[in-house]
Design an enzyme around this catalytic site. Structure first.
Site, PDB file in Angstrom:
ATOM      1  N   CYS A  71       0.842  -1.191   0.000  1.00 62.59           N
ATOM      2  CA  CYS A  71       0.000   0.000   0.000  1.00 62.59           C
ATOM      3  C   CYS A  71       0.884   1.251   0.000  1.00 62.59           C
ATOM      4  O   CYS A  71       1.768   1.387   0.835  1.00 62.59           O
ATOM      5  CB  CYS A  71      -0.876  -0.035   1.243  1.00 62.59           C
ATOM      6  SG  CYS A  71      -1.601   1.529   1.728  1.00 62.59           S
ATOM      7  N   GLU A  72       0.638   2.127  -0.961  1.00 64.60           N
ATOM      8  CA  GLU A  72       1.464   3.330  -1.052  1.00 64.60           C
ATOM      9  C   GLU A  72       1.167   4.338   0.055  1.00 64.60           C
ATOM     10  O   GLU A  72       1.943   5.249   0.274  1.00 64.60           O
ATOM     11  CB  GLU A  72       1.317   3.985  -2.427  1.00 64.60           C
ATOM     12  CG  GLU A  72      -0.012   4.615  -2.702  1.00 64.60           C
ATOM     13  CD  GLU A  72      -0.112   5.165  -4.114  1.00 64.60           C
ATOM     14  OE1 GLU A  72      -0.822   6.163  -4.281  1.00 64.60           O
ATOM     15  OE2 GLU A  72       0.509   4.617  -5.048  1.00 64.60           O
ATOM     16  N   HIS A  73       0.068   4.164   0.764  1.00 65.82           N
ATOM     17  CA  HIS A  73      -0.277   5.098   1.834  1.00 65.82           C
ATOM     18  C   HIS A  73       0.390   4.766   3.157  1.00 65.82           C
ATOM     19  O   HIS A  73       0.729   5.664   3.928  1.00 65.82           O
ATOM     20  CB  HIS A  73      -1.801   5.147   2.025  1.00 65.82           C
ATOM     21  CG  HIS A  73      -2.528   5.589   0.803  1.00 65.82           C
ATOM     22  ND1 HIS A  73      -3.657   4.956   0.350  1.00 65.82           N
ATOM     23  CD2 HIS A  73      -2.258   6.577  -0.081  1.00 65.82           C
ATOM     24  CE1 HIS A  73      -4.067   5.554  -0.755  1.00 65.82           C
ATOM     25  NE2 HIS A  73      -3.238   6.531  -1.037  1.00 65.82           N
ATOM     26  N   HIS A  74       0.543   3.442   3.444  1.00 62.42           N
ATOM     27  CA  HIS A  74       1.102   3.034   4.736  1.00 62.42           C
ATOM     28  C   HIS A  74       2.324   2.130   4.601  1.00 62.42           C
ATOM     29  O   HIS A  74       2.912   1.748   5.595  1.00 62.42           O
ATOM     30  CB  HIS A  74       0.036   2.301   5.562  1.00 62.42           C
ATOM     31  CG  HIS A  74      -1.202   3.109   5.754  1.00 62.42           C
ATOM     32  ND1 HIS A  74      -2.330   2.917   4.989  1.00 62.42           N
ATOM     33  CD2 HIS A  74      -1.476   4.127   6.586  1.00 62.42           C
ATOM     34  CE1 HIS A  74      -3.259   3.776   5.358  1.00 62.42           C
ATOM     35  NE2 HIS A  74      -2.778   4.528   6.322  1.00 62.42           N
ATOM     36  N   GLN A 112      -4.763  -0.587  -4.951  1.00 58.43           N
ATOM     37  CA  GLN A 112      -5.395  -1.674  -5.688  1.00 58.43           C
ATOM     38  C   GLN A 112      -6.178  -1.162  -6.885  1.00 58.43           C
ATOM     39  O   GLN A 112      -6.174  -1.789  -7.951  1.00 58.43           O
ATOM     40  CB  GLN A 112      -6.303  -2.472  -4.752  1.00 58.43           C
ATOM     41  CG  GLN A 112      -6.941  -3.676  -5.423  1.00 58.43           C
ATOM     42  CD  GLN A 112      -7.743  -4.507  -4.460  1.00 58.43           C
ATOM     43  OE1 GLN A 112      -7.450  -4.572  -3.270  1.00 58.43           O
ATOM     44  NE2 GLN A 112      -8.773  -5.168  -4.960  1.00 58.43           N
ATOM     45  N   HIS A 140      -6.009  -6.121   2.858  1.00 55.79           N
ATOM     46  CA  HIS A 140      -5.059  -5.044   3.089  1.00 55.79           C
ATOM     47  C   HIS A 140      -4.652  -5.004   4.558  1.00 55.79           C
ATOM     48  O   HIS A 140      -5.497  -4.791   5.434  1.00 55.79           O
ATOM     49  CB  HIS A 140      -5.688  -3.707   2.687  1.00 55.79           C
ATOM     50  CG  HIS A 140      -5.910  -3.598   1.212  1.00 55.79           C
ATOM     51  ND1 HIS A 140      -5.188  -2.739   0.431  1.00 55.79           N
ATOM     52  CD2 HIS A 140      -6.758  -4.250   0.388  1.00 55.79           C
ATOM     53  CE1 HIS A 140      -5.585  -2.858  -0.830  1.00 55.79           C
ATOM     54  NE2 HIS A 140      -6.541  -3.772  -0.879  1.00 55.79           N
ATOM     55  N   CYS A 142      -3.042  -2.776   6.030  1.00 60.23           N
ATOM     56  CA  CYS A 142      -3.233  -1.436   6.605  1.00 60.23           C
ATOM     57  C   CYS A 142      -4.615  -1.311   7.242  1.00 60.23           C
ATOM     58  O   CYS A 142      -4.808  -0.512   8.158  1.00 60.23           O
ATOM     59  CB  CYS A 142      -3.014  -0.343   5.555  1.00 60.23           C
ATOM     60  SG  CYS A 142      -4.113  -0.428   4.135  1.00 60.23           S
TER      61      CYS A 142
END
Length: 179
Positions: A71-74, A112, A140, A142
């Site tokens: 995940c590019e956010h976390h 995703q 996920h 996250c």
């Protein structure tokens, strides 16, 4: 990258010199290189010309392609399966190449929703198919390990191109075969 992992381990309050952590920064750097190896590959490279003439005009589906992404956010993993379908127009792609295309994009910092579109567009561009459908279902970490901590949640995304988008019977055939 090793030095950054050392700094992170120190920042969380751990002793980088204790036996269990002594080699962790180097191992973590190697792991991150592996988990993000998609940046070092292109679709053209992994397909490597494995396109073959074919008179088939029926739907071809490759189901249950395992995927592992971050995940590019976390920067936490998401893990799932991709299902890829296409209708050829004069040529088919080598079976293993579809899984390799999935990995090119999955092995990057990613969301995703975008991953699904990237796979579909790449397959479409490589073989000029009449249509391409991609469905991804993933869990996920996250969402499971932090935040709302929902262990049984999963996400499904789809990208439908060409006849998979414009022809309801083609889309419905694909979706029925996914059940």
């Amino acid at each position: 990258m090793k030095q950054h992992y050392e700094a992170i381990i120190r920042e969380i309050g751990e002793n980088i010199e204790r036996p269990g952590l002594k080699d962790t920064p180097q191992r973590a750097a190697k792991a991150m290189d592996f988990l993000t190896q998609g940046y070092q590959h292109s679709v053209e490279e992994v397909v490597n010309g494995a396109l073959f003439p074919s008179d088939s005009s029926e739907m071809i589906i490759v189901k249950d392609i395992e995927l592992y992404s971050m995940c590019e956010h976390h920067m936490l993993p998401f893990i799932g399966k991709a299902h890829v379908a296409y209708i050829p127009t004069g040529k088919v792609i080598g079976l293993s190449k579809i899984a390799r295309v999935v990995d090119v994009f999955a092995r990057r910092l990613q969301i995703q929703e975008q991953l699904t579109v990237q796979i579909a567009e790449s397959i479409q561009n490589v073989i000029n198919a009449e249509g391409v459908g991609v469905i991804i279902e993933a869990k996920h970490l996250c969402m499971m390990m932090r935040g709302v901590e929902k262990q049984n949640s999963s996400m499904k995304t789809s990208s439908m191109l060409g006849t998979f988008r414009s022809d309801p019977s083609t889309r419905n055939e694909f979706l029925a075969l996914m059940r």
